[in-house]
Write a protein that holds these residues in place. Structure first.
Motif, mmCIF file in Angstrom:
data_model
loop_
_atom_site.group_PDB
_atom_site.id
_atom_site.type_symbol
_atom_site.label_atom_id
_atom_site.label_comp_id
_atom_site.label_asym_id
_atom_site.label_seq_id
_atom_site.Cartn_x
_atom_site.Cartn_y
_atom_site.Cartn_z
ATOM 1 N N LEU A 176 -30.794 9.390 18.358
ATOM 2 C CA LEU A 176 -32.053 9.339 17.626
ATOM 3 C C LEU A 176 -31.764 9.472 16.139
ATOM 4 O O LEU A 176 -30.953 10.298 15.727
ATOM 5 C CB LEU A 176 -32.982 10.472 18.085
ATOM 6 C CG LEU A 176 -34.329 10.570 17.389
ATOM 7 C CD1 LEU A 176 -35.190 9.363 17.757
ATOM 8 C CD2 LEU A 176 -35.018 11.849 17.779
ATOM 9 N N HIS A 177 -32.416 8.644 15.350
ATOM 10 C CA HIS A 177 -32.273 8.688 13.895
ATOM 11 C C HIS A 177 -33.532 9.282 13.276
ATOM 12 O O HIS A 177 -34.640 9.016 13.729
ATOM 13 C CB HIS A 177 -32.080 7.272 13.330
ATOM 14 C CG HIS A 177 -30.751 6.683 13.617
ATOM 15 N ND1 HIS A 177 -30.366 6.289 14.864
ATOM 16 C CD2 HIS A 177 -29.713 6.429 12.791
ATOM 17 C CE1 HIS A 177 -29.140 5.797 14.809
ATOM 18 N NE2 HIS A 177 -28.727 5.870 13.564
ATOM 19 N N ALA A 178 -33.353 10.083 12.242
ATOM 20 C CA ALA A 178 -34.474 10.572 11.454
ATOM 21 C C ALA A 178 -34.792 9.497 10.413
ATOM 22 O O ALA A 178 -33.903 9.021 9.716
ATOM 23 C CB ALA A 178 -34.121 11.879 10.764
ATOM 24 N N VAL A 179 -36.047 9.090 10.329
ATOM 25 C CA VAL A 179 -36.490 8.113 9.334
ATOM 26 C C VAL A 179 -36.984 8.897 8.126
ATOM 27 O O VAL A 179 -37.912 9.704 8.238
ATOM 28 C CB VAL A 179 -37.611 7.214 9.900
ATOM 29 C CG1 VAL A 179 -38.082 6.228 8.844
ATOM 30 C CG2 VAL A 179 -37.140 6.503 11.159
ATOM 31 N N THR A 180 -36.344 8.683 6.987
ATOM 32 C CA THR A 180 -36.702 9.417 5.775
ATOM 33 C C THR A 180 -37.023 8.443 4.650
ATOM 34 O O THR A 180 -36.549 7.309 4.633
ATOM 35 C CB THR A 180 -35.555 10.350 5.335
ATOM 36 O OG1 THR A 180 -34.419 9.568 4.993
ATOM 37 C CG2 THR A 180 -35.186 11.333 6.419
ATOM 38 N N PHE A 181 -37.847 8.902 3.718
ATOM 39 C CA PHE A 181 -38.216 8.092 2.553
ATOM 40 C C PHE A 181 -38.065 8.911 1.291
ATOM 41 O O PHE A 181 -38.339 10.112 1.264
ATOM 42 C CB PHE A 181 -39.667 7.608 2.655
ATOM 43 C CG PHE A 181 -39.843 6.429 3.551
ATOM 44 C CD1 PHE A 181 -39.673 5.135 3.058
ATOM 45 C CD2 PHE A 181 -40.170 6.596 4.883
ATOM 46 C CE1 PHE A 181 -39.827 4.040 3.882
ATOM 47 C CE2 PHE A 181 -40.323 5.504 5.712
ATOM 48 C CZ PHE A 181 -40.156 4.224 5.214
ATOM 49 N N TYR A 182 -37.674 8.232 0.229
ATOM 50 C CA TYR A 182 -37.629 8.791 -1.111
ATOM 51 C C TYR A 182 -38.715 8.088 -1.921
ATOM 52 O O TYR A 182 -38.852 6.870 -1.845
ATOM 53 C CB TYR A 182 -36.258 8.517 -1.743
ATOM 54 C CG TYR A 182 -36.147 8.932 -3.188
ATOM 55 C CD1 TYR A 182 -35.861 10.249 -3.514
ATOM 56 C CD2 TYR A 182 -36.331 8.019 -4.208
ATOM 57 C CE1 TYR A 182 -35.747 10.641 -4.833
ATOM 58 C CE2 TYR A 182 -36.222 8.396 -5.534
ATOM 59 C CZ TYR A 182 -35.927 9.711 -5.842
ATOM 60 O OH TYR A 182 -35.823 10.104 -7.145
ATOM 61 N N GLY A 183 -39.495 8.843 -2.660
ATOM 62 C CA GLY A 183 -40.510 8.244 -3.507
ATOM 63 C C GLY A 183 -41.914 8.309 -2.934
ATOM 64 O O GLY A 183 -42.827 7.692 -3.469
ATOM 65 N N LEU A 184 -42.095 9.056 -1.846
ATOM 66 C CA LEU A 184 -43.440 9.202 -1.288
ATOM 67 C C LEU A 184 -44.290 10.032 -2.232
ATOM 68 O O LEU A 184 -43.807 11.000 -2.823
ATOM 69 C CB LEU A 184 -43.400 9.885 0.081
ATOM 70 C CG LEU A 184 -42.819 9.071 1.222
ATOM 71 C CD1 LEU A 184 -42.699 9.932 2.472
ATOM 72 C CD2 LEU A 184 -43.671 7.855 1.506
ATOM 73 N N PRO A 185 -45.567 9.687 -2.390
ATOM 74 C CA PRO A 185 -46.428 10.494 -3.265
ATOM 75 C C PRO A 185 -46.683 11.862 -2.637
ATOM 76 O O PRO A 185 -46.550 12.045 -1.443
ATOM 77 C CB PRO A 185 -47.721 9.684 -3.338
ATOM 78 C CG PRO A 185 -47.712 8.808 -2.143
ATOM 79 C CD PRO A 185 -46.269 8.557 -1.795
ATOM 80 N N GLY A 186 -47.019 12.797 -3.469
ATOM 81 C CA GLY A 186 -47.340 14.136 -2.990
ATOM 82 C C GLY A 186 -46.289 15.145 -3.443
ATOM 83 O O GLY A 186 -45.336 14.795 -4.136
ATOM 84 N N PRO A 187 -46.471 16.399 -3.051
ATOM 85 C CA PRO A 187 -45.533 17.445 -3.480
ATOM 86 C C PRO A 187 -44.154 17.229 -2.887
ATOM 87 O O PRO A 187 -43.994 16.579 -1.866
ATOM 88 C CB PRO A 187 -46.174 18.730 -2.950
ATOM 89 C CG PRO A 187 -46.989 18.286 -1.803
ATOM 90 C CD PRO A 187 -47.487 16.905 -2.154
ATOM 91 N N ARG A 188 -43.187 17.784 -3.527
ATOM 92 C CA ARG A 188 -41.794 17.705 -3.017
ATOM 93 C C ARG A 188 -41.710 18.584 -1.780
ATOM 94 O O ARG A 188 -41.488 19.781 -1.867
ATOM 95 C CB ARG A 188 -40.815 18.169 -4.088
ATOM 96 C CG ARG A 188 -39.389 18.074 -3.616
ATOM 97 C CD ARG A 188 -38.433 18.440 -4.728
ATOM 98 N NE ARG A 188 -37.115 18.474 -4.131
ATOM 99 C CZ ARG A 188 -36.243 19.443 -4.300
ATOM 100 N NH1 ARG A 188 -36.554 20.470 -5.073
ATOM 101 N NH2 ARG A 188 -35.072 19.410 -3.731
ATOM 102 N N ALA A 189 -41.866 17.976 -0.622
ATOM 103 C CA ALA A 189 -41.907 18.730 0.618
ATOM 104 C C ALA A 189 -40.547 18.809 1.296
ATOM 105 O O ALA A 189 -40.317 19.643 2.133
ATOM 106 C CB ALA A 189 -42.922 18.092 1.581
ATOM 107 N N GLY A 190 -39.640 17.911 0.971
ATOM 108 C CA GLY A 190 -38.365 17.877 1.655
ATOM 109 C C GLY A 190 -38.525 17.330 3.059
ATOM 110 O O GLY A 190 -39.592 16.878 3.446
ATOM 111 N N LEU A 191 -37.472 17.368 3.820
ATOM 112 C CA LEU A 191 -37.508 16.879 5.192
ATOM 113 C C LEU A 191 -38.306 17.827 6.059
ATOM 114 O O LEU A 191 -38.234 19.039 5.903
ATOM 115 C CB LEU A 191 -36.088 16.746 5.758
ATOM 116 C CG LEU A 191 -35.192 15.716 5.083
ATOM 117 C CD1 LEU A 191 -33.803 15.772 5.693
ATOM 118 C CD2 LEU A 191 -35.753 14.334 5.227
#
Length: 64
Positions: A45-60
């Motif tokens: 299983l892979h974790a799908v992550t994004f950089y540049g999403l709007p909103g607070p810096r929530a991290g993974l």
């Protein structure tokens, strides 16, 4: 950061969901987990992550 110089608003990254060190490193780069994906049968299983999403810096998002 390298992606800061790109014109695209978002950057996607697939990570091995079981490798906590890599996930923690990507969190320091402000990538946020949005889901999981198994590209095809027989792979982890892979974790799908994004950089540049709007909103607070929530991290993974941490899975329990």
């Amino acid at each position: 950061m390298l992606v800061d110089q790109r014109p695209e608003p978002l950057t996607a990254l697939l990570l091995n969901a079981t490798c906590l060190r890599v996930r923690a490193l990507c969190e320091t780069w402000c990538y946020r987990k949005v889901g999981g994906q198994q590209p095809f049968a027989g792979v982890l299983l892979h974790a799908v992550t994004f950089y540049g999403l709007p909103g607070p810096r929530a991290g993974l998002v941490r899975e329990s």
